[in-house]
Design a protein around this motif. Structure first.
Motif, short mmCIF file in Angstrom:
data_model
loop_
_atom_site.label_atom_id
_atom_site.label_comp_id
_atom_site.label_asym_id
_atom_site.label_seq_id
_atom_site.Cartn_x
_atom_site.Cartn_y
_atom_site.Cartn_z
N GLN A 53 -13.16 133.81 88.03
CA GLN A 53 -12.42 135.06 88.21
C GLN A 53 -12.24 135.36 89.70
O GLN A 53 -11.14 135.67 90.16
CB GLN A 53 -13.15 136.21 87.53
CG GLN A 53 -12.48 137.55 87.69
CD GLN A 53 -13.37 138.66 87.19
OE1 GLN A 53 -14.39 138.96 87.83
NE2 GLN A 53 -13.02 139.24 86.06
N ALA A 54 -13.33 135.28 90.46
CA ALA A 54 -13.26 135.57 91.89
C ALA A 54 -12.29 134.64 92.60
O ALA A 54 -11.49 135.08 93.44
CB ALA A 54 -14.66 135.46 92.52
N LEU A 55 -12.31 133.36 92.24
CA LEU A 55 -11.42 132.39 92.87
C LEU A 55 -9.96 132.69 92.51
O LEU A 55 -9.10 132.76 93.39
CB LEU A 55 -11.79 130.97 92.44
CG LEU A 55 -10.89 129.87 93.01
CD1 LEU A 55 -10.96 129.84 94.53
CD2 LEU A 55 -11.28 128.53 92.42
N LYS A 56 -9.67 132.86 91.22
CA LYS A 56 -8.29 133.13 90.79
C LYS A 56 -7.76 134.41 91.43
O LYS A 56 -6.61 134.46 91.88
CB LYS A 56 -8.20 133.24 89.27
CG LYS A 56 -8.32 131.92 88.54
CD LYS A 56 -7.05 131.13 88.69
CE LYS A 56 -7.05 129.92 87.79
NZ LYS A 56 -5.95 129.03 88.10
N CYS A 57 -8.58 135.45 91.46
CA CYS A 57 -8.14 136.74 92.03
C CYS A 57 -7.93 136.64 93.54
O CYS A 57 -7.04 137.30 94.08
CB CYS A 57 -9.14 137.84 91.69
SG CYS A 57 -9.19 138.25 89.93
N GLU A 62 -1.62 138.56 93.00
CA GLU A 62 -0.49 139.14 92.28
C GLU A 62 -0.47 138.70 90.82
O GLU A 62 0.16 139.34 89.98
CB GLU A 62 0.84 138.77 92.96
CG GLU A 62 1.21 137.30 92.88
CD GLU A 62 0.47 136.37 93.86
OE1 GLU A 62 0.77 135.17 93.82
OE2 GLU A 62 -0.38 136.82 94.63
N GLY A 63 -1.19 137.64 90.50
CA GLY A 63 -1.20 137.12 89.13
C GLY A 63 -2.46 137.43 88.35
O GLY A 63 -2.43 137.50 87.12
N PHE A 64 -3.58 137.63 89.05
CA PHE A 64 -4.87 137.81 88.37
C PHE A 64 -5.65 138.98 88.97
O PHE A 64 -5.76 139.09 90.19
CB PHE A 64 -5.73 136.54 88.49
CG PHE A 64 -5.10 135.33 87.86
CD1 PHE A 64 -5.17 135.14 86.48
CD2 PHE A 64 -4.42 134.40 88.62
CE1 PHE A 64 -4.58 134.04 85.89
CE2 PHE A 64 -3.84 133.29 88.04
CZ PHE A 64 -3.92 133.10 86.67
N THR A 65 -6.18 139.83 88.10
CA THR A 65 -7.04 140.93 88.52
C THR A 65 -8.20 141.05 87.55
O THR A 65 -8.03 140.84 86.34
CB THR A 65 -6.29 142.28 88.56
OG1 THR A 65 -5.71 142.53 87.28
CG2 THR A 65 -5.22 142.29 89.61
N ALA A 66 -9.36 141.37 88.08
CA ALA A 66 -10.53 141.58 87.22
C ALA A 66 -10.32 142.82 86.38
O ALA A 66 -9.77 143.82 86.86
CB ALA A 66 -11.78 141.75 88.09
N ILE A 67 -10.70 142.75 85.12
CA ILE A 67 -10.64 143.93 84.26
C ILE A 67 -11.72 144.88 84.77
O ILE A 67 -12.85 144.46 85.05
CB ILE A 67 -10.84 143.54 82.79
CG1 ILE A 67 -9.66 142.68 82.34
CG2 ILE A 67 -10.99 144.77 81.91
CD1 ILE A 67 -9.81 142.09 80.96
#
Length: 116
Positions: A53-57, A62-67
């Protein structure tokens, strides 16, 4: 930009995946739920590890955010489909799919190539 139908096609292409209603969303499940698609088709939630999650965010904010709740602290991440292309979505789904596998299958199973 990926559409909801593309996301669903990519998810269902992963081995052992089924789709079923989950509250107001469509859930994609292998051994466990690894992704869900919002009813408006604009976002999807993905099961990542907190590290994924940390890497993708960080790489694609603009594409990934932690819920922003306890599920998010466990790695569940919201993907904005309009910000993803097919390769981004396929890679994210594969990561989430792998995390949904039982521990003994994570090492043995490999997904088919998208579109195969």
């Amino acid at each position: 930009m990926i559409r909801a139908a593309d996301f669903q096609r990519l998810a269902l292409a992963l081995p052992g995946t089924t789709a079923a209603p989950h509250f107001d969303r469509t859930a994609f499940k292998a051994a466990r739920i690894f992704a869900s698609l919002a009813p408006d088709g604009l976002t999807a939630n993905l099961r990542f590890t907190p590290e994924d999650q940390a890497l993708k965010c960080a790489v694609m904010p603009e594409g990934f955010t932690a819920i922003s709740n306890a599920w998010g602290r466990q790695g569940w991440t919201c993907a904005t489909l309009a910000a993803l292309d097919e390769a981004d979505a396929a890679a994210a789904l594969e990561i989430a799919w792998r995390h949904a596998q039982p521990p003994e299958k994570k090492k043995k199973r490999k997904p088919a190539a998208p579109g195969a």
